[in-house]
Design an enzyme around this catalytic site. Sequence first.
Site, PDB file in Angstrom:
ATOM      1  N   CYS A   1      42.465  50.111  33.919  1.00 34.98           N
ATOM      2  CA  CYS A   1      43.894  49.487  33.796  1.00 34.98           C
ATOM      3  C   CYS A   1      44.800  50.140  32.717  1.00 34.98           C
ATOM      4  CB  CYS A   1      43.474  47.979  33.629  1.00 34.98           C
ATOM      5  SG  CYS A   1      45.036  46.977  33.471  1.00 34.98           S
TER       6      CYS A   1
ATOM      7  N   GLU B   1      46.390  48.675  61.186  1.00 34.71           N
ATOM      8  CA  GLU B   1      47.391  48.464  60.059  1.00 34.71           C
ATOM      9  C   GLU B   1      48.913  47.956  60.702  1.00 34.71           C
ATOM     10  OE1 GLU B   1      47.490  48.428  56.326  1.00 34.71           O
ATOM     11  OE2 GLU B   1      49.664  47.598  57.075  1.00 34.71           O
TER      12      GLU B   1
ATOM     13  N   ALA C   1      42.393  52.395  40.941  1.00 35.04           N
ATOM     14  CA  ALA C   1      41.394  53.180  40.325  1.00 35.04           C
ATOM     15  C   ALA C   1      39.847  52.789  40.914  1.00 35.04           C
ATOM     16  CB  ALA C   1      41.628  53.057  39.045  1.00 35.04           C
TER      17      ALA C   1
ATOM     18  N   GLY D   1      42.673  51.786  50.104  1.00 37.54           N
ATOM     19  CA  GLY D   1      41.317  52.229  50.544  1.00 37.54           C
ATOM     20  C   GLY D   1      41.251  52.478  51.909  1.00 37.54           C
TER      21      GLY D   1
ATOM     22  N   VAL E   1      44.587  42.624  62.516  1.00 38.92           N
ATOM     23  CA  VAL E   1      43.234  41.967  62.647  1.00 38.92           C
ATOM     24  C   VAL E   1      43.240  40.524  63.009  1.00 38.92           C
ATOM     25  CG1 VAL E   1      40.671  42.173  62.382  1.00 38.92           C
ATOM     26  CG2 VAL E   1      42.316  43.912  62.021  1.00 38.92           C
TER      27      VAL E   1
ATOM     28  N   LYS F   1      39.787  44.289  40.193  1.00 45.63           N
ATOM     29  CA  LYS F   1      40.401  45.109  41.644  1.00 45.63           C
ATOM     30  C   LYS F   1      41.469  45.973  41.240  1.00 45.63           C
ATOM     31  CE  LYS F   1      38.918  40.769  43.972  1.00 45.63           C
ATOM     32  NZ  LYS F   1      37.838  41.472  44.928  1.00 45.63           N
ATOM     33  N   THR F   2      41.407  47.257  41.502  1.00 49.64           N
ATOM     34  CA  THR F   2      42.561  48.168  41.162  1.00 49.64           C
ATOM     35  C   THR F   2      42.113  49.187  42.022  1.00 49.64           C
ATOM     36  OG1 THR F   2      41.176  49.508  39.697  1.00 49.64           O
ATOM     37  CG2 THR F   2      42.113  47.758  38.560  1.00 49.64           C
TER      38      THR F   2
ATOM     39  N   CYS G   1      44.639  43.930  39.714  1.00 50.60           N
ATOM     40  CA  CYS G   1      45.069  44.281  38.500  1.00 50.60           C
ATOM     41  C   CYS G   1      45.543  43.588  37.393  1.00 50.60           C
ATOM     42  CB  CYS G   1      46.395  45.510  38.572  1.00 50.60           C
ATOM     43  SG  CYS G   1      46.930  46.322  36.949  1.00 50.60           S
TER      44      CYS G   1
END
EC number: 1.8.5.8
Length: 450
Positions: free
Chosen positions: A379, A75, A347, A54, A118, A344-345, A201
């Site tokens: 999925c 990151e 995709a 994301g 963070v 939560k994926t 997933c």
Amino acid sequence: MAPLVTVVSSPRARLFACFLRLGTQQTGSLQLHTGASCASKNHYEVLVLGGGSGGITMAARMKRKVGAENVAIVEPSERHFYQPIWTLVGAGAKQLSFSGRPTASVIPSGVEWIKARVVELNPDKNSVHTDNGKEIFYKYLIIALGIQLDYEKIKGLPEGFAHPKIGSNYSVKTVEKTWKALQDFKEGNAIFTFPNTPVKCAGAPQKIMYLSEAYFRKTGKRSKANIIFNTALGTIFGVKKYADALQEIIQERNLTVNYKQNLIEVRADKQEAVFENLDKPGETQVFSYEMLHVTPPMSSPDVLKTSPVADAAGWVDVDKETLQHKKYMNVFGIGDCTNLPTSKTAAAVAAQSGILDRTISLIMKNQIPKKKYDGYTSCPLVTGYNRVILAEFDYKAQPLETFPFDQSKERLSMYLMKADLMPFLYWNVMLRGYWGGPAFLRKLFHLGMS
Ligand SMILES: Cc1cc2nc3c(=O)[nH]c(=O)nc-3n(C[C@H](O)[C@H](O)[C@H](O)COP(=O)(O)OP(=O)(O)OC[C@H]3O[C@@H](n4cnc5c(N)ncnc54)[C@H](O)[C@@H]3O)c2cc1C
């Protein structure tokens, strides 16, 4: 580690990807925001927390909006992973090296990479603190911190992974141990677990079971394997159409599914796994195993749990249609760390990125966000080395299928898409901010049929 199945039909996959690319959003270098640059070492117009699926995707999109010099990503990791392929790595169908690239290579050019973690969010001050002691300010904040793996919540883990016969596709450190355990299998229980928490997933814990079963068949060990899926859930899959198809496979292939069974302890030295019966708290059962695949408990990242942007459960509290934070109007969330009530994926992240892009564009122009996320997620349920059921659905757990055929059937074409096309699309289109999900394809196919 030799892969079981070599990469297939790359030219075909590339051709298909080019075709898909034609329909992606073409925002090009259009600059919607013309405000003065506020970039400096500690102040960015858009600050992105997390450089996973994301975070990188949104940074690429924001770069086109406000200019690279006004965007930064926080990151800490040196490598970026395409995690969906770990299902195939754990089954020996892909090499682990195929899944990762240096983070530096996926950060959009010109965007600042703040290589730090963070540790605190202060949305009332429009700032965050990092573990290297810096305070960074922003005008707009995008939170994309993913989901945390809590292996240590299972007694005996993570140290149990030092023993053989146990693996987990969910971590880069343990995914190859799954393949090793599969190859070393001789005779006994092959146990696959699903925890009593939200996961990313939700299909992955059972995909490795179907692949293992196929592997045992290929290698003549099937009759010696007792294959067990111990899941904390009360159902095999949340969407009836695909759950029905999976139940048929489970029966045909003689797989055992035990519901409401939650893994609480691993005695790796004795090859024993302890499960609690969630319907009878305190009642436990010990299973001996010849192979154990662990899907760990997961939760919101610790830094979010106690932050002002979290809901009571610790997830970033966003509007489920616009992805804008419910209290802080200049804060947005995407992906696994949010409380969006969908699976939560990656995709889902792709579909969310297109919506969030539009939401932020309008907020930057002091307008009200219009585009609404319908909860699209997908999925690819890998049911063998050349078979996939492609589950696609929305917030209402209703199928939202792209292709003009019954996706609840196992198909080779969908396997090729999962194994080759999707990685190509991920690295070359999604992370560059040009893939907002397959909605345009769905429209195209449906128009063609009407
Ligand atoms: C085995 C497996 C199979 C999967 N299969 C599929 C599939 O078939 N299809 C599919 O669509 N999806 C699949 N997924 C899920 C998909 O990979 C995730 O949903 C997706 O990566 C979520 O993106 P994200 O940006 O929310 O989180 P991530 O991509 O996980 O990124 C989160 C980032 O935040 C960083 N971070 C964490 N804490 C901090 C901090 N304090 N400060 C700064 N940075 C931090 C992390 O280092 C990470 O880079 C699978 C995942 C796994 C593990």
